[in-house]
Design a protein around this motif. Structure first.
Motif, PDB file in Angstrom:
ATOM      1  N   GLY A  81       6.971  59.918  95.933  1.00 44.38           N
ATOM      2  CA  GLY A  81       7.378  59.134  97.086  1.00 44.38           C
ATOM      3  C   GLY A  81       6.937  57.688  97.109  1.00 44.38           C
ATOM      4  O   GLY A  81       6.986  57.045  98.165  1.00 44.38           O
ATOM      5  N   TRP A  82       6.536  57.130  95.973  1.00 44.91           N
ATOM      6  CA  TRP A  82       6.145  55.730  95.944  1.00 44.91           C
ATOM      7  C   TRP A  82       7.388  54.851  95.869  1.00 44.91           C
ATOM      8  O   TRP A  82       8.197  54.972  94.953  1.00 44.91           O
ATOM      9  CB  TRP A  82       5.234  55.444  94.754  1.00 44.91           C
ATOM     10  N   GLU A  83       7.538  53.961  96.837  1.00 42.73           N
ATOM     11  CA  GLU A  83       8.665  53.022  96.837  1.00 42.73           C
ATOM     12  C   GLU A  83       8.224  51.713  96.205  1.00 42.73           C
ATOM     13  O   GLU A  83       7.126  51.221  96.464  1.00 42.73           O
ATOM     14  CB  GLU A  83       9.150  52.763  98.265  1.00 42.73           C
ATOM     15  N   VAL A  84       9.104  51.151  95.384  1.00 40.74           N
ATOM     16  CA  VAL A  84       8.789  49.924  94.650  1.00 40.74           C
ATOM     17  C   VAL A  84       9.831  48.871  94.963  1.00 40.74           C
ATOM     18  O   VAL A  84      11.032  49.150  94.996  1.00 40.74           O
ATOM     19  CB  VAL A  84       8.753  50.182  93.129  1.00 40.74           C
ATOM     20  N   ALA A  85       9.366  47.641  95.204  1.00 38.41           N
ATOM     21  CA  ALA A  85      10.277  46.515  95.397  1.00 38.41           C
ATOM     22  C   ALA A  85       9.839  45.373  94.489  1.00 38.41           C
ATOM     23  O   ALA A  85       8.644  45.074  94.397  1.00 38.41           O
ATOM     24  CB  ALA A  85      10.288  46.054  96.851  1.00 38.41           C
TER      25      ALA A  85
END
Length: 267
Positions: free
Chosen positions: A83-87
């Motif tokens: 569930g790690w979101e990356v931008a």
């Protein structure tokens, strides 16, 4: 960041605080906010960053960052892996950050100093280190006690890998960020994130000696004068010496990881 969130945060009682131990054995005072509240604030700060910043459309660079993040988070306890979101933000400053709620932001400027996957892993692992060492919880708890809740969002965001308070304010929106943290405490957390991050990158199969090279590049990028943001970080010379010393001790961990099949090939 909505003003209502700040108002709600300012009513948190310090009575809920507790003493715990960090990953390096340091005593921490945490618990002014619940983990759910911290995560929600991290999520909202991340959404604010995406609204005010420009998201990169470079699919190759985005995949590269995502690959490094995934290889590192696979080394976390099972409950923390997904569930790690990356931008990836279009921003020339060599910065990165991680927030509660499993959010990671990386600026395209980091590629000027992180010249290979191991050096990028150094940056990302350091930022993950802040999260898993509960530094945001610690910052908020300290600030609630010192300022009755003022500037709590700034405590959540803190200083990113190569970021000072002014540039943090620019990225996250002026009303959302009030730094307000004592520099010695911040330096302690930065040093601890170095320790935790370097351990994490070695377990993931990244060469811990590359952390030294990354920091040498960071110093070179500052020209003849150290970058302004180093005022809130450990002495560069001391930091490099410590990273180098620990790298020697982590070499067996790195070699074991590679032998066990952890051989990241992100870029």
């Amino acid at each position: 960041m909505r003003l209502g969130l700040l108002a709600a945060a300012s009513t948190v009682l310090v009575a809920a605080c507790a003493t715990t131990t960090s990953p390096t054995g340091r005593t921490q005072v945490v618990g002014a906010m619940s983990q759910e509240q911290l995560q929600q604030m991290g999520i909202q700060a991340f959404e604010q960053a995406k609204k005010t910043g420009k998201i990169s459309t470079n699919s190759n660079q985005t995949r590269y960052v995502r690959c490094v993040v995934d290889s590192l988070t696979r080394q976390l306890p099972a409950a923390q892996q997904a569930g790690w979101e990356v931008a990836l933000f279009v921003d020339e400053s060599p910065n990165a950050f991680a927030l509660p709620g499993r959010k990671i932001g990386v600026n395209t400027g980091i590629f000027k100093v992180a010249l290979n996957q191991d050096q990028l892993a150094t940056v990302v692992a350091h930022e993950i280190g802040h999260v898993i060492a509960h530094h945001h919880d610690e910052r908020v708890t300290r600030q609630v006690g010192a300022q009755a809740g003022l500037g709590i969002v700034g405590a959540i965001v803190g200083s990113a890998y190569g970021q000072n308070a002014a540039s943090a304010t620019s990225q996250f929106g002026g009303a959302a960020v009030q730094a307000g943290l004592l520099l010695p405490n911040n330096r302690t957390q930065e040093s601890e994130a170095d320790v935790v991050g370097q351990q994490l990158m070695a377990r993931a199969g990244y060469d811990p000696h590359q952390a030294v090279d990354l920091w040498q590049h960071m110093m070179s990028a500052g020209g003849n004068q150290p970058p302004e943001w180093l005022s809130t970080h450990p002495s560069p010379g001391t930091r490099i010496q410590e990273l180098e010393r620990r790298a020697d001790g982590l070499t067996p961990t790195y070699q074991q990881a590679r032998a066990s099949g952890s051989t990241p090939q992100c870029g």
